[in-house]
Design a protein around this motif. Sequence first.
Motif: not given
Length: 281
Positions: A41-51, A62-74
């Motif tokens: 799911i995370i790979s499919s979303l092409d996340l950016q740090p400010t998202d 989960e996967p929300g908390l893992t996503i939070a570690t990727i979008v550190q400025d979002g």
Amino acid sequence: MEAQLEQIREQQKETWNRFSAGWRKWDDFTMDWLRPMGEEIISSLDLQPTDIVLDVAAGTGEPGLTIATIVQDGKVVITDLAEKMLAVARDNAAKKGITNYETVACDVSELPFEDATFDAVSCRFGFMFFPDMLMAAREMVRVLKPGGKLAAAVWGMPEKNFWITAIMSTINRNMQLPAPPPGAPGMFRCGSPGFLADLFRQAGLKDVTEKEVTGTLNCGTNDNYWNFMNEVAAPVVFALSKADEATKDKIQQEVFALVDQKLPGKNTALDYGTVVVSGEK
């Protein structure tokens, strides 16, 4: 919301709140098992740090908390119908030192957010249980920004999910359970190839892709498998609650024999098959 959908929603809320203790107990085990679907799911979303990201039906986080570690400025907004499941998510966030998130108890069919609020939306194993799946998909698309992506995982077909069919087929063989109405919420409701992808297109998404993710539920022993399923799998607990002790014992013995027949001399590692679908607004 129609009265029937409202009734289903309230039943689900009660069920997931009731099962929150079991999910808390088995959380590390369960999240390790489900991680590959979250990663896809995370790979499919092409996340950016400010998202700014919405995680729907997130349960224990989960996967929300893992996503939070990727979008550190979002940040991530983690939603679920059951407040007691979200309490586990908040505890998990505290343990990991994650602060760029919030939890909101709400119904996916009536998301309390403005149009075009989120850069991405994730949903792991929620769609099968939504009373009105198209309404849910349209709500997710409504709150998604133009160009944003939605990605979701659902269970595949029964024949690819021995981890649940081993026990449910044995229960059905030993008990006269009423058949659910056609199209009722359930494990394999979205399992047919193309089903969820078509739903995404109906909801207005484009460039829809579908990928199968398979693996095993590694329980180690039959006893671990039985205990796990009896503490987190609502269909199993609901069915066995209607059985007397002799029937329960018989079902347990038959499940163990079925697992041993399929996995002779091995650890209890039971197959699963899932589908991850993504699309863009």
